[in-house]
Design a protein around this motif. Structure first.
Motif, PDB file in Angstrom:
ATOM      1  N   ASN A 171       0.468  -1.212  -0.517  1.00 24.07           N
ATOM      2  CA  ASN A 171      -0.196  -0.002   0.112  1.00 24.07           C
ATOM      3  C   ASN A 171       0.917   0.924   0.003  1.00 24.07           C
ATOM      4  N   ARG A 172       2.038   1.276   0.738  1.00 21.51           N
ATOM      5  CA  ARG A 172       2.745   2.308   0.755  1.00 21.51           C
ATOM      6  C   ARG A 172       3.710   2.756  -0.642  1.00 21.51           C
ATOM      7  N   ILE A 173       3.862   1.096  -1.074  1.00 20.92           N
ATOM      8  CA  ILE A 173       4.740   1.812  -2.450  1.00 20.92           C
ATOM      9  C   ILE A 173       3.546   2.537  -3.818  1.00 20.92           C
ATOM     10  N   LEU A 174       2.351   1.482  -3.153  1.00 17.52           N
ATOM     11  CA  LEU A 174       1.339   1.875  -4.441  1.00 17.52           C
ATOM     12  C   LEU A 174       0.755   3.627  -4.367  1.00 17.52           C
ATOM     13  N   SER A 175       1.048   3.516  -3.255  1.00 17.80           N
ATOM     14  CA  SER A 175       0.076   5.358  -3.222  1.00 17.80           C
ATOM     15  C   SER A 175       1.784   6.211  -2.576  1.00 17.80           C
ATOM     16  N   GLY A 176       2.933   6.067  -3.064  1.00 15.23           N
ATOM     17  CA  GLY A 176       4.315   6.937  -3.527  1.00 15.23           C
ATOM     18  C   GLY A 176       5.012   6.997  -1.691  1.00 15.23           C
ATOM     19  N   ARG A 177       4.639   6.590  -1.344  1.00 13.14           N
ATOM     20  CA  ARG A 177       5.338   6.417   0.682  1.00 13.14           C
ATOM     21  C   ARG A 177       6.178   5.455   0.502  1.00 13.14           C
TER      22      ARG A 177
END
Length: 576
Positions: free
Chosen positions: A510-516
């Motif tokens: 989820n962090r990767i997909l949100s750019g975080r």
């Protein structure tokens, strides 16, 4: 006076049946034993004992006559075909027809074995002067070879010739096979059933007018090389093109016009004949990679620091060079029988018919007056455009079967099922079009462990025991480094696979997909842990290496998302 009822009784008479019995008996006797012959043919006739005995004797005599006639006919057939029957029983007894009795020996030479297929040629290939069969204005170089006299079959007395030519402009290397028959007529061998050669030769002969007017056309001519050669129960080789000085591998088609005649023992090693031993006039060779081959047989982004690994572990490819009795060689491609049969059923048989019709259309097209004017123009050196009505080249499947395999063609042990879906020749891109696989050296079966078997042949498939093996480093460097592209570009191209190889949790995803959170390039250990290299043995028990072709290269034509995993697959494969 009262009336009285008077009952008169008639006297009873006794009826006799004797007259009727006599009449019936007479009728039966007349029917069953008539005096005239016609009446004896009626349904009710019953033969007398004498007649029954006479009829049985006649039937027995008739049956005997039939058997005598049949025996006479059988004896006549055997007499007329005695030599054929004798040859048949000799063959069944594994003894050549009309051969003398032989004293059994411990070792029998291959040429003394029954059932061998002899060469139809005699002589040795050698270079000769230009015969004038090709029009020189269309070629920069031409080299003519005489390649044997036909000593058996319907073309006995003919001579075979090969011409290696470099096409003007394109510098493409072409090899033409021509025959001069006993009557002096010259024919170009069209190359059927090799689709690529057949189409190219048709167009060179009809449209391009590369051949002199005295050269005729035939779709195919016989040779010592069959279309397919069996190697074992599940593997065969199919014929490709003539061997030139470039060698058997998919090298550039630009170069000098020369056949590959002198096979250097430094690079060519002899192979046993296996199930193809019946072709005792054929010799089998495998070629080691030389420095030029490595430029075409290994992916173009090879790191110079890995050159020593390539030299250490790559012996050559699975292509086989087959030389006939005259010294002319052709290249064979090794595949499973199942793959070849699917190719033949799904496309080859259909495409052969399409090309045959194409050839007929070209022949009619070149007989028109418009094409005659075009031909006169190009032969005079003028720039011409083909007349209207040029036949349309058929759309045929030119992709040949090779070592491109799918995971579904293997049976993996449950715990060893790899991540990947597609496999091909190791250390190359699928877009390089290389059909053969890599034969490795300095790797023994003791260095490998079984992870399953090939579905059809049930031969074992292996992986390296050591996940830090140098071959994993070589594969990793090719897949995860490229001097022409940045890490960000490589990550973008193989986004989903990088996530899977790194085994991210759902929270990290989820962090990767949100750019975080940035995605990391997988380590060599992570890549090796998903078994990116597989090993099998070929019919000569050489170790052959394949690798996953799901992760490909930016510089080539495949985009991973088209054939491999997609973002939609992440729910099932990413850790919760």
């Amino acid at each position: 006076m009262d009336k009285q009822e008077v009952k008169i009784e008639k006297p009873k008479q006794k009826l006799s049946v004797e007259p009727w019995k006599n009449k019936v008996s007479e009728l039966v006797e007349t029917v069953e034993n008539p005096k005239d012959r016609e009446a004896k043919a009626t349904f009710g006739y019953r033969a007398t004992e004498a007649e029954k005995q006479r009829s049985a004797a006649l039937k027995t005599l008739f049956d005997v006559g039939i058997w005598l006639v049949a025996l006479v006919l059988i004896a006549l057939i055997l007499a007329l075909n005695w030599q054929t029957l004798r040859d048949f029983f000799d063959l069944m007894g594994q003894k050549p027809a009309n051969s003398p009795e032989l004293t059994p020996v411990t070792t029998v030479s291959e040429t003394a074995t029954t059932g061998l297929i002899d060469s139809i040629f005699a002589g040795t290939v050698h270079q000769i002067v230009d015969q004038g069969w090709l029009r020189a204005q269309f070629f920069d170089e031409m080299t003519y070879y005489q390649a044997g006299e036909v000593v058996s079959g319907e073309y006995q007395g003919a001579w075979r010739y090969l011409v290696v030519a470099v096409e003007t402009g394109t510098r493409q290397l072409k090899v033409y096979e021509l025959w001069r028959l006993a009557n002096g007529q010259v024919y170009l061998n069209g190359g059927r059933p090799r689709l690529d050669a057949w189409i190219a030769n048709l167009e060179d002969y009809y449209l391009h007018q590369y051949f002199a007017d005295g050269v005729n056309w035939l779709d195919t001519l016989p040779s010592d090389w069959p279309q397919t050669l069996p190697l074992d129960a599940t593997t065969l080789m199919y014929r490709r093109g003539f061997l030139t000085d470039f060698g058997p591998y998919d090298a550039t088609t630009v170069g000098e016009a020369a056949l590959g005649i002198a096979l250097s023992p430094e690079y060519y090693q002899s192979l046993s004949l296996l199930e193809s031993r019946a072709y005792h006039d054929l010799k089998f060779y495998t070629k080691m990679y030389d420095s030029d081959d490595l430029y075409t047989q290994v992916a173009p982004n090879l790191n110079p620091s890995d050159d020593n690994l390539v030299d250490k572990y790559l012996f050559g490819g699975t292509k086989v060079v087959v030389m006939d009795k005259t010294g002319v060689s052709v290249i064979y491609e090794m595949v499973s029988k199942d793959a070849w049969e699917k190719y033949q059923k799904n496309s080859l048989n259909r495409d052969l018919l399409s090309v045959e019709y194409y050839g007929q259309d070209l022949a009619r097209y070149t007989q028109t007056s418009a094409f005659a004017a075009y031909k006169a123009g190009i032969l005079s050196g003028a720039t011409m455009t083909l007349p209207v009505g040029t036949p349309t080249r058929p759309e045929v499947e030119l992709g040949l079967p090779g070592w491109q395999l799918a995971t579904g063609e293997f049976e993996f042990n449950a715990e060893n099922t790899p991540l990947y879906q597609a496999w091909n020749s190791a250390l190359t891109s699928a877009c390089q079009g290389i059909l053969d696989a890599k034969v490795v050296q300095n790797v023994a079966l003791e260095d490998l462990e079984s992870v399953g078997q090939v579905y059809v042949s049930q031969k074992p498939i292996y992986r390296l025991k050591d996940q830090n093996h140098d071959l994993y480093k070589l594969a990793y460097d090719l897949k995860f480094t490229d001097s022409e592209f940045s890490q960000d570009e490589l990550i973008e191209n193989n986004f989903v696979y990088y996530i899977v190889l790194n085994e991210y949790s759902r929270q990290d995803l989820n962090r990767i997909l949100s750019g975080r959170m940035p995605i990391a390039v997988p380590t060599q250990v992570a890549y090796a842990g998903r078994t990116p290299l597989l090993f099998v043995t070929d019919p000569w028990d050489r170790i052959v290496m394949l690798w996953e072709s799901d992760l490909d290269f930016l510089r080539d034509c495949v985009i991973i998302e088209e054939n491999g995993l997609s973002v939609d697959d992440l729910d099932q494969i990413v850790k919760k």
